[in-house]
Motif scaffolding. Sequence first.
Motif, short mmCIF file in Angstrom:
data_model
loop_
_atom_site.label_atom_id
_atom_site.label_comp_id
_atom_site.label_asym_id
_atom_site.label_seq_id
_atom_site.Cartn_x
_atom_site.Cartn_y
_atom_site.Cartn_z
N UNK A 109 0.84 -1.20 0.00
CA UNK A 109 0.00 0.00 0.00
C UNK A 109 0.87 1.24 0.00
N UNK A 110 1.93 1.23 0.81
CA UNK A 110 2.85 2.36 0.88
C UNK A 110 3.52 2.63 -0.48
N UNK A 111 3.72 1.57 -1.25
CA UNK A 111 4.33 1.71 -2.58
C UNK A 111 3.30 1.93 -3.68
N UNK A 112 2.09 2.29 -3.29
CA UNK A 112 1.01 2.64 -4.22
C UNK A 112 0.52 1.48 -5.07
N UNK A 113 0.54 0.27 -4.52
CA UNK A 113 -0.05 -0.88 -5.22
C UNK A 113 -1.53 -0.95 -4.91
N UNK A 114 -2.30 -1.25 -5.94
CA UNK A 114 -3.70 -1.59 -5.77
C UNK A 114 -3.72 -3.05 -5.32
N UNK A 115 -4.38 -3.34 -4.22
CA UNK A 115 -4.44 -4.70 -3.68
C UNK A 115 -5.73 -5.34 -4.19
N UNK A 116 -5.56 -6.45 -4.91
CA UNK A 116 -6.71 -7.16 -5.47
C UNK A 116 -6.64 -8.59 -4.94
N UNK A 117 -7.67 -9.00 -4.19
CA UNK A 117 -7.65 -10.33 -3.60
C UNK A 117 -8.69 -11.23 -4.25
N UNK A 118 -8.32 -12.49 -4.34
CA UNK A 118 -9.20 -13.52 -4.90
C UNK A 118 -9.23 -14.71 -3.95
#
Length: 118
Positions: A109-118
């Motif tokens: 999150x700190x590195x600006x990633x969009x977190x997408x969980x499946x």
Amino acid sequence: MVNAAVIILAGTESHADTGRMVNGLEAAREFAANEEDDLEFIFDGAGTQWIAELEDEDHDYHDLYRSVQDEASVCDYCASAFDVDDAVEDQGIVRIDENEGHPSIRSLVSDDYEIITF
């Protein structure tokens, strides 16, 4: 450019889990195909069980998995907890242990990633 972290958490117990895993693989493949995107593709929790399953060349989604396998990493703690250490080692998948044996979601999150969980 997109920073995306695709995380597969679904286990191997149900048809719905299989659907979530396939959707995760499809999403990872889409991001991996775009050279401008930065992808973190992680098997975590019960999702680590898929590594042993997808290793089987006769599995319906083996080829889809192989298309993104080089992008894959696995939670170090969960690989051991779900007894897939041998499959992880056999496939040479990177183990992540940034946060007490687990991947660091905060770092993503700190590195600006969009977190997408499946």
